[in-house]
Motif scaffolding. Structure first.
Motif, PDB file in Angstrom:
ATOM      1  N   ILE A  22      16.933 -17.965 -10.467  1.00 18.30           N
ATOM      2  CA  ILE A  22      17.026 -18.321  -9.041  1.00 18.30           C
ATOM      3  C   ILE A  22      18.439 -18.773  -8.700  1.00 18.30           C
ATOM      4  CG2 ILE A  22      16.298 -20.042  -7.328  1.00 18.30           C
ATOM      5  CD1 ILE A  22      13.484 -19.908  -8.713  1.00 18.30           C
ATOM      6  N   ILE A  23      19.002 -19.623  -9.544  1.00 14.32           N
ATOM      7  CA  ILE A  23      20.361 -20.124  -9.300  1.00 14.32           C
ATOM      8  C   ILE A  23      21.369 -18.983  -9.381  1.00 14.32           C
ATOM      9  CG2 ILE A  23      22.194 -21.592 -10.253  1.00 14.32           C
ATOM     10  CD1 ILE A  23      19.829 -23.547 -11.002  1.00 14.32           C
ATOM     11  N   ASP A  24      21.200 -18.121 -10.371  1.00  6.65           N
ATOM     12  CA  ASP A  24      22.112 -16.990 -10.529  1.00  6.65           C
ATOM     13  C   ASP A  24      22.058 -16.061  -9.315  1.00  6.65           C
ATOM     14  OD1 ASP A  24      23.978 -15.399 -12.067  1.00  6.65           O
ATOM     15  OD2 ASP A  24      22.328 -13.992 -12.351  1.00  6.65           O
ATOM     16  N   MET A  25      20.861 -15.782  -8.825  1.00  2.77           N
ATOM     17  CA  MET A  25      20.703 -14.857  -7.694  1.00  2.77           C
ATOM     18  C   MET A  25      21.152 -15.458  -6.373  1.00  2.77           C
ATOM     19  SD  MET A  25      17.133 -12.815  -8.393  1.00  2.77           S
ATOM     20  CE  MET A  25      16.141 -14.292  -8.381  1.00  2.77           C
ATOM     21  N   ALA A 109      13.735 -35.157  -4.802  1.00  5.46           N
ATOM     22  CA  ALA A 109      12.546 -34.772  -5.567  1.00  5.46           C
ATOM     23  C   ALA A 109      11.850 -33.648  -4.835  1.00  5.46           C
ATOM     24  CB  ALA A 109      11.605 -35.961  -5.735  1.00  5.46           C
ATOM     25  N   ILE A 110      11.398 -32.666  -5.611  1.00  3.40           N
ATOM     26  CA  ILE A 110      10.679 -31.536  -5.031  1.00  3.40           C
ATOM     27  C   ILE A 110       9.574 -31.131  -6.003  1.00  3.40           C
ATOM     28  CG2 ILE A 110      12.364 -29.898  -5.938  1.00  3.40           C
ATOM     29  CD1 ILE A 110      11.784 -28.154  -3.470  1.00  3.40           C
ATOM     30  N   GLY A 111       8.411 -30.843  -5.460  1.00  5.22           N
ATOM     31  CA  GLY A 111       7.290 -30.422  -6.281  1.00  5.22           C
ATOM     32  C   GLY A 111       7.410 -28.971  -6.698  1.00  5.22           C
ATOM     33  N   LYS A 112       6.925 -28.667  -7.883  1.00  6.53           N
ATOM     34  CA  LYS A 112       6.977 -27.279  -8.360  1.00  6.53           C
ATOM     35  C   LYS A 112       6.119 -26.351  -7.515  1.00  6.53           C
ATOM     36  CE  LYS A 112       8.356 -28.133 -13.099  1.00  6.53           C
ATOM     37  NZ  LYS A 112       8.020 -28.023 -14.522  1.00  6.53           N
ATOM     38  N   GLU A 117      12.162 -21.113  -1.345  1.00  3.29           N
ATOM     39  CA  GLU A 117      13.209 -21.294  -0.328  1.00  3.29           C
ATOM     40  C   GLU A 117      13.603 -22.760  -0.186  1.00  3.29           C
ATOM     41  OE1 GLU A 117      10.334 -19.629   0.199  1.00  3.29           O
ATOM     42  OE2 GLU A 117      11.022 -17.557   0.419  1.00  3.29           O
ATOM     43  N   THR A 118      12.630 -23.656  -0.306  1.00  5.48           N
ATOM     44  CA  THR A 118      12.907 -25.087  -0.217  1.00  5.48           C
ATOM     45  C   THR A 118      13.762 -25.525  -1.398  1.00  5.48           C
ATOM     46  OG1 THR A 118      10.799 -25.418   0.913  1.00  5.48           O
ATOM     47  CG2 THR A 118      11.862 -27.375  -0.006  1.00  5.48           C
ATOM     48  N   LEU A 119      13.408 -25.081  -2.583  1.00  2.35           N
ATOM     49  CA  LEU A 119      14.187 -25.406  -3.777  1.00  2.35           C
ATOM     50  C   LEU A 119      15.609 -24.861  -3.652  1.00  2.35           C
ATOM     51  CD1 LEU A 119      14.479 -26.529  -6.646  1.00  2.35           C
ATOM     52  CD2 LEU A 119      13.550 -24.348  -7.472  1.00  2.35           C
ATOM     53  N   VAL A 120      15.748 -23.626  -3.198  1.00  3.30           N
ATOM     54  CA  VAL A 120      17.074 -23.007  -3.040  1.00  3.30           C
ATOM     55  C   VAL A 120      17.924 -23.824  -2.069  1.00  3.30           C
ATOM     56  CG1 VAL A 120      18.296 -20.976  -2.158  1.00  3.30           C
ATOM     57  CG2 VAL A 120      16.355 -20.700  -3.718  1.00  3.30           C
ATOM     58  N   LYS A 121      17.321 -24.300  -0.984  1.00  3.60           N
ATOM     59  CA  LYS A 121      18.065 -25.126  -0.020  1.00  3.60           C
ATOM     60  C   LYS A 121      18.573 -26.404  -0.694  1.00  3.60           C
ATOM     61  CE  LYS A 121      17.787 -27.623   4.356  1.00  3.60           C
ATOM     62  NZ  LYS A 121      18.837 -28.518   3.909  1.00  3.60           N
TER      63      LYS A 121
END
Length: 133
Positions: A22-25, A109-112, A117-121
């Motif tokens: 995800i980070i790479d993309m 903190a973010i839930g799995k 999209e939320t994590l990417v933000k």
């Protein structure tokens, strides 16, 4: 000490690989991976990271009252004040959020279970000021 963008800490290698992809993309940055609390601390002693993404429970027998992920975040907060932190866990509770805010009020903190999209933000926000050496 070299500055790297991201350290991913999770005892599930598949989760680490998925986050790395995800980070790479989405950012084109490289990520390092640690599967244990001790591996993460060893890597943090050798390198500087702009962002650390850590699971809460880092072993199958981890203690809900004193999880290794929070102990790692506490260590980071005391030793690497420049590292931004995202706690990424399936076990987030209001109590966990309170403990996290006491350890590091700037940590996110973010839930799995949240949308990618939320994590990417969260990741892009944390890496906004990162500059490669």
């Amino acid at each position: 000490m070299k500055n790297y963008p991201v350290l991913i800490v999770d005892d599930d290698k598949r989760v680490c690989e998925d986050l790395n992809a995800i980070i790479d993309m989405t950012t084109s940055y490289h990520s390092d991976i640690a599967l244990t609390h001790n591996d993460a601390i060893e890597m943090l002693r050798k390198n500087s990271y702009t962002l650390v993404i850590s699971d809460l429970m880092l072993t199958s027998g981890d203690d809900f009252d004193d999880p290794q992920g929070l102990r790692l975040i506490e260590w980071i907060s005391k030793n690497h004040l420049n590292s931004k932190i995202i706690l990424y866990s399936a076990y987030l509770t209001p109590e966990t959020s309170i403990k996290l805010s006491r350890i590091n009020p700037l940590a996110d903190a973010i839930g799995k279970e949240e949308r990618i999209e939320t994590l990417v933000k969260f990741i892009k926000d944390a890496l906004h000021d990162y500059k490669e050496d």
